[in-house]
Design a protein around this motif. Structure first.
Motif, short mmCIF file in Angstrom:
data_model
loop_
_atom_site.label_atom_id
_atom_site.label_comp_id
_atom_site.label_asym_id
_atom_site.label_seq_id
_atom_site.Cartn_x
_atom_site.Cartn_y
_atom_site.Cartn_z
N VAL A 83 -5.79 7.17 -5.31
CA VAL A 83 -4.49 7.64 -5.77
C VAL A 83 -3.72 8.27 -4.61
O VAL A 83 -2.53 8.01 -4.42
CB VAL A 83 -4.65 8.64 -6.94
N GLY A 84 -4.44 9.07 -3.83
CA GLY A 84 -3.79 9.70 -2.68
C GLY A 84 -3.25 8.68 -1.71
O GLY A 84 -2.10 8.79 -1.24
N LEU A 85 -4.04 7.66 -1.42
CA LEU A 85 -3.61 6.62 -0.49
C LEU A 85 -2.43 5.84 -1.05
O LEU A 85 -1.43 5.62 -0.36
CB LEU A 85 -4.77 5.64 -0.22
N ALA A 86 -2.55 5.45 -2.31
CA ALA A 86 -1.49 4.65 -2.92
C ALA A 86 -0.17 5.42 -2.91
O ALA A 86 0.89 4.85 -2.64
CB ALA A 86 -1.88 4.29 -4.35
N GLN A 87 -0.28 6.73 -3.17
CA GLN A 87 0.92 7.53 -3.22
C GLN A 87 1.56 7.64 -1.83
O GLN A 87 2.75 7.42 -1.68
CB GLN A 87 0.59 8.91 -3.74
N ARG A 126 1.31 8.94 -11.69
CA ARG A 126 1.72 9.03 -10.29
C ARG A 126 1.68 7.69 -9.57
O ARG A 126 2.51 7.40 -8.72
CB ARG A 126 0.81 10.02 -9.56
N VAL A 127 0.68 6.89 -9.90
CA VAL A 127 0.51 5.61 -9.21
C VAL A 127 0.30 4.50 -10.21
O VAL A 127 -0.44 4.66 -11.18
CB VAL A 127 -0.71 5.69 -8.25
N LYS A 128 0.94 3.40 -9.97
CA LYS A 128 0.79 2.25 -10.87
C LYS A 128 -0.60 1.65 -10.68
O LYS A 128 -0.99 1.30 -9.56
CB LYS A 128 1.88 1.22 -10.54
N ILE A 134 -3.90 -1.57 -2.55
CA ILE A 134 -5.24 -0.98 -2.60
C ILE A 134 -6.01 -1.49 -3.81
O ILE A 134 -5.49 -1.51 -4.93
CB ILE A 134 -5.13 0.55 -2.68
N MET A 135 -7.23 -1.92 -3.56
CA MET A 135 -8.11 -2.28 -4.67
C MET A 135 -9.27 -1.30 -4.61
O MET A 135 -9.95 -1.19 -3.58
CB MET A 135 -8.62 -3.71 -4.54
N ALA A 136 -9.49 -0.57 -5.69
CA ALA A 136 -10.55 0.44 -5.67
C ALA A 136 -11.50 0.24 -6.83
O ALA A 136 -11.08 -0.03 -7.95
CB ALA A 136 -9.92 1.83 -5.76
N GLY A 137 -12.77 0.34 -6.53
CA GLY A 137 -13.73 0.20 -7.62
C GLY A 137 -15.15 0.11 -7.12
O GLY A 137 -15.42 0.17 -5.92
N GLY A 138 -16.04 -0.06 -8.06
CA GLY A 138 -17.45 -0.07 -7.69
C GLY A 138 -18.22 -1.28 -8.16
O GLY A 138 -19.44 -1.34 -7.99
N SER A 178 2.96 4.44 -0.78
CA SER A 178 3.75 3.94 -1.92
C SER A 178 3.42 2.51 -2.31
O SER A 178 4.25 1.61 -2.23
CB SER A 178 5.25 4.11 -1.68
N THR A 179 2.18 2.36 -2.77
CA THR A 179 1.76 1.05 -3.25
C THR A 179 0.98 1.23 -4.55
O THR A 179 0.85 2.34 -5.06
CB THR A 179 0.92 0.33 -2.17
N ASP A 180 0.50 0.12 -5.08
CA ASP A 180 -0.22 0.15 -6.35
C ASP A 180 -1.73 0.12 -6.14
O ASP A 180 -2.21 -0.18 -5.05
CB ASP A 180 0.15 -1.07 -7.20
N VAL A 181 -2.44 0.40 -7.19
CA VAL A 181 -3.89 0.33 -7.15
C VAL A 181 -4.38 -0.73 -8.13
O VAL A 181 -3.94 -0.78 -9.28
CB VAL A 181 -4.55 1.69 -7.52
N ILE A 182 -5.27 -1.58 -7.64
CA ILE A 182 -5.93 -2.56 -8.51
C ILE A 182 -7.31 -2.00 -8.75
O ILE A 182 -8.04 -1.69 -7.81
CB ILE A 182 -6.04 -3.93 -7.79
#
Length: 298
Positions: free
Chosen positions: A21-25, A57-59, A96-100, A28-32
RNA sequence: GGGGAGAUACCAAAGCGGCCAACUGGGGCAGACUGUAAAUCUGCUGGCUAAUGCCUUCGUAGGUUCGAAUCCUGCUCUCCCCA
């Protein structure tokens, strides 16, 4: 300048969400989301989806967009993400794509071989064969239908054997003939950033997070989904343990203890999955400035 | 003060003269995995060793024996019952 997909991965509980979230903000991009259990809208507390505030805050994409009744797979995820990315890249060259979920991430990063969807009847047939006749009959069937795969599978893992058998059944071809292991080219760059911390610290965080989930009402959430417990999506840490408790097989304390243990084991399995991937740049969540400056320099 | 039970590897718990570095479970560590993947499966878990093997272990100090975690004695500690 090429578009870049930044993949933020790491074991459960390391702290991916906050950093994503911090990075995306700041960029200014989205998170997948690449978290196979946060896909389901019925599961919130137990899957630790981002908070409402973070989502505002972030899409975020691919968060709670499925029902636990839906069929989904790493392959469909690959297709869905590739379909979405172009529109995201028109707004920002960094996404950004974030996950585990290692397998889902790999499907997007490397691609996954094209294999037809399973015929549910075929799956049903072999699941029944397994429960009624045991693993040996699955092995014998596989030896006949796909001797090549038979020689390489883990013959003690019924899920692997069933998958091969159901594909032989639905396609009429050997399952092994679909396994080409080809890397699919992508028209964007990929940067994999791994987040990890000392085992003790990670485990302590996992334990604490489970206690927080309990306080937030995980038991109630699990109870609400109890009637659907047979669904695969609910064969998930944090839910299945409660079902044993509801069925009076274990005590509440035992269920909570098992959720913690199973989460720890899950984290370990995730780390094993990524252990031999040398393209991952690893960081401790405490050194986020390094991650920020790394991305700023792209 | 008297009587009884017990002390086993990280934890729990078997073993009660040789097949014991020691069953089993937990915990932990390591690994596999192309569509149900937060799933499913596997190996290891006293030390050294690539392996054969070697070395140090079953509270502690002795003893009996060809041989002891297993038998005997002293000591230490824990638990239970009676006073």
């Amino acid at each position: 300048m090429k578009n870049i997909l930044i993949v933020l991965l790491g074991p459960t509980g390391v702290g991916k969400t906050d950093i994503a979230v911090g990075l995306a903000q700041s960029f200014s991009t989205d998170v997948i989301s690449a978290d196979s259990r946060q896909f389901y809208r019925e599961m919130t507390i137990g899957t630790a989806v981002p908070s409402d505030e973070q989502l505002k805050r972030v899409k975020h994409h691919f968060i709670q967009f499925l029902s636990i009744e839906d069929y989904y797979s790493a392959s469909i995820f690959e297709r869905d993400v590739l379909a979405l990315l172009p529109s995201l890249f028109t707004k920002n060259r960094l996404v950004i794509m974030a996950g585990g979920s290692g397998m889902y991430i790999d499907a997007v990063v490397n691609g996954i071989d094209d294999i037809p969807d399973v015929d549910p009847a075929a799956r049903e047939k072999y699941n029944r064969m397994y429960s009624e006749q045991g693993i040996e009959s699955l092995r014998m069937a596989l030896k006949i239908l796909d001797p090549e795969y038979y020689s390489i599978v883990d013959l003690r893992n019924h899920k692997r054997i069933i998958r091969a058998l159901e594909m032989c059944e639905t396609t009429g071809k050997q399952y092994s003939s679909f396994l080409k292991n080809e890397k699919h080219p992508r028209d964007f760059s990929i940067l994999k950033i791994g987040l990890n911390r000392s085992r003790d610290e990670l485990y302590a965080r996992i334990n604490e997070r489970v206690d927080e989930m309990i306080e937030k009402g995980l038991e109630e959430e699990a109870m609400r989904l109890y009637p659907k417990r047979h669904l695969n999506a609910l064969n998930t840490v944090g839910y299945r343990e409660f079902y044993d408790y509801f069925d009076c097989k274990i005590t509440l304390d035992k269920a909570i203890e098992l959720i913690k243990r199973n989460s720890r084991r899950y984290a370990k399995r995730q780390l094993t999955w990524w252990a031999k991937d040398e393209t991952i740049k690893w960081y401790n969540p405490g050194e986020t400035e390094k991650v920020f400056s790394l991305i700023s320099g792209l």
